[in-house]
Design a protein around this motif. Structure first.
Motif, short mmCIF file in Angstrom:
data_model
loop_
_atom_site.label_atom_id
_atom_site.label_comp_id
_atom_site.label_asym_id
_atom_site.label_seq_id
_atom_site.Cartn_x
_atom_site.Cartn_y
_atom_site.Cartn_z
N ARG A 196 28.58 42.87 32.36
CA ARG A 196 28.27 42.46 33.73
C ARG A 196 29.03 43.31 34.75
O ARG A 196 29.92 44.08 34.41
CB ARG A 196 28.61 40.98 33.94
N SER A 197 28.69 43.14 36.01
CA SER A 197 29.30 43.92 37.08
C SER A 197 30.73 43.47 37.33
O SER A 197 30.98 42.31 37.68
CB SER A 197 28.48 43.78 38.37
N GLN A 198 31.68 44.39 37.20
CA GLN A 198 33.07 44.08 37.55
C GLN A 198 33.22 43.80 39.04
O GLN A 198 34.10 43.06 39.45
CB GLN A 198 33.98 45.24 37.16
N LEU A 199 32.37 44.43 39.85
CA LEU A 199 32.39 44.16 41.29
C LEU A 199 32.13 42.68 41.55
O LEU A 199 32.89 42.01 42.27
CB LEU A 199 31.35 45.01 41.99
N THR A 200 31.05 42.15 40.97
CA THR A 200 30.73 40.73 41.13
C THR A 200 31.87 39.87 40.61
O THR A 200 32.28 38.89 41.27
CB THR A 200 29.44 40.39 40.37
N GLN A 201 32.39 40.19 39.44
CA GLN A 201 33.43 39.38 38.83
C GLN A 201 34.71 39.37 39.65
O GLN A 201 35.31 38.31 39.87
CB GLN A 201 33.72 39.90 37.41
N ALA A 203 35.14 40.01 42.90
CA ALA A 203 34.96 39.28 44.16
C ALA A 203 34.90 37.78 43.90
O ALA A 203 35.53 36.98 44.61
CB ALA A 203 33.68 39.75 44.86
N ALA A 204 34.14 37.37 42.88
CA ALA A 204 34.02 35.94 42.57
C ALA A 204 35.37 35.35 42.21
O ALA A 204 35.68 34.21 42.58
CB ALA A 204 33.02 35.74 41.43
N TRP A 218 34.92 42.87 50.37
CA TRP A 218 33.99 42.91 49.25
C TRP A 218 32.59 43.35 49.68
O TRP A 218 31.86 43.98 48.91
CB TRP A 218 33.95 41.56 48.54
N ALA A 222 30.72 46.46 47.95
CA ALA A 222 29.34 46.39 47.46
C ALA A 222 28.49 47.50 48.04
O ALA A 222 27.66 48.09 47.34
CB ALA A 222 28.75 45.02 47.82
N ASP A 227 26.94 49.35 42.42
CA ASP A 227 26.53 48.38 41.41
C ASP A 227 25.25 47.64 41.81
O ASP A 227 24.40 47.36 40.96
CB ASP A 227 27.64 47.36 41.14
N THR A 228 25.11 47.34 43.09
CA THR A 228 23.92 46.60 43.53
C THR A 228 22.66 47.43 43.30
O THR A 228 21.66 46.94 42.75
CB THR A 228 24.05 46.21 45.01
#
Length: 250
Positions: A196-201, A203-204, A218, A222, A227-228
């Protein structure tokens, strides 16, 4: 063999093992001191996309080595808090894989992880009331965020142990696996995490931990990270995405 924290990295997952089997993997002062720099090094490693914390053999961690408390209770507790905070601040997903006893400082470490998977029959407890120790405020707040004030008070007031059924109901653990199934499930789930996206992880993780002031940061990550665009393209092309953003960028 001296108590230590052996670690390895394979397929994007770092595994750190609490190794002190002579005392049910109790944490010595040296082990508490060693954990923050170990985590800092793994956090800087782009090959690491998730971290698993577990115990040697059939016990996760029975807490702090009581002999260290006799020498200097305040120092031992301070080291434990520093280690706990370093684990909570790790910038990539963390998962505690729990067998057997997860008590005192061991429960403190498990609670500092993002997720906790346990083998059926594991036992959890926070036991400072048995020793006349004041549990740290930061650790208490973290426990409240997981299980709520009522269960936190039950655990801290009584020092009693609870099993996996109650731990699952109260939110102390996220999944309970049958005997023999924990390693397989942890391997399966961490494969999901590293894909999965480390960016999403990342930020979450910050948002879930209350860092709501970082929304603009964030959003910029993005826009610049790619990643998007990769995720959308992979979806439309029906292929596995190849996310490139890494947590070491922040």
């Amino acid at each position: 063999m001296e108590p230590h924290l052996p670690h390895s990295v394979a397929d994007g997952v770092a595994t750190v093992v609490v190794h002190h089997p002579a005392k049910r993997n109790a944490m010595t002062a040296g082990m508490w001191r060693a954990l923050p720099p170990l985590l800092a090094g793994l956090a800087r490693d782009d090959a690491v996309r998730a971290l698993v914390l577990t115990g040697e053999g059939d016990t996760f961690c029975a807490g702090a080595d009581i002999s260290t408390l006799r020498e200097s209770p305040a120092e031992a507790q301070g080291l434990a808090v520093l280690a706990e905070e370093a684990l909570a601040a790790f910038p990539k997903p963390t998962l505690a894989a729990v067998r057997g006893y997860c008590v005192g400082g061991g429960c403190q470490l498990a609670a500092a992880c993002d997720l906790r998977f346990a083998e059926d029959g594991a036992m959890f407890g926070v036991t400072p009331a048995k020793l006349g120790i004041v549990y740290p405020a930061s650790s208490t707040r973290r426990l409240v965020s997981l299980v709520g004030p009522a269960t936190t008070k039950y655990l801290l007031f009584s020092g009693e142990l609870i099993g996996t059924g109650r731990a699952l109901r109260t939110g102390l653990v996220d999944e309970v696996l049958p005997e023999g199934g924990l390693d397989r499930r942890v391997a399966e789930f961490t494969r999901v995490l590293v894909g999965r996206s480390q960016l999403t992880q990342a930020a979450a993780k910050e948002f879930a931990d209350g860092r709501l002031d970082r929304d603009a940061h964030w959003a910029e990550q993005a826009r610049a990270g790619g990643d998007t665009a990769e995720g959308v393209a992979a979806f439309l092309e029906r292929r596995t995405p190849r996310f490139g953003w890494t947590a070491t960028r922040t």
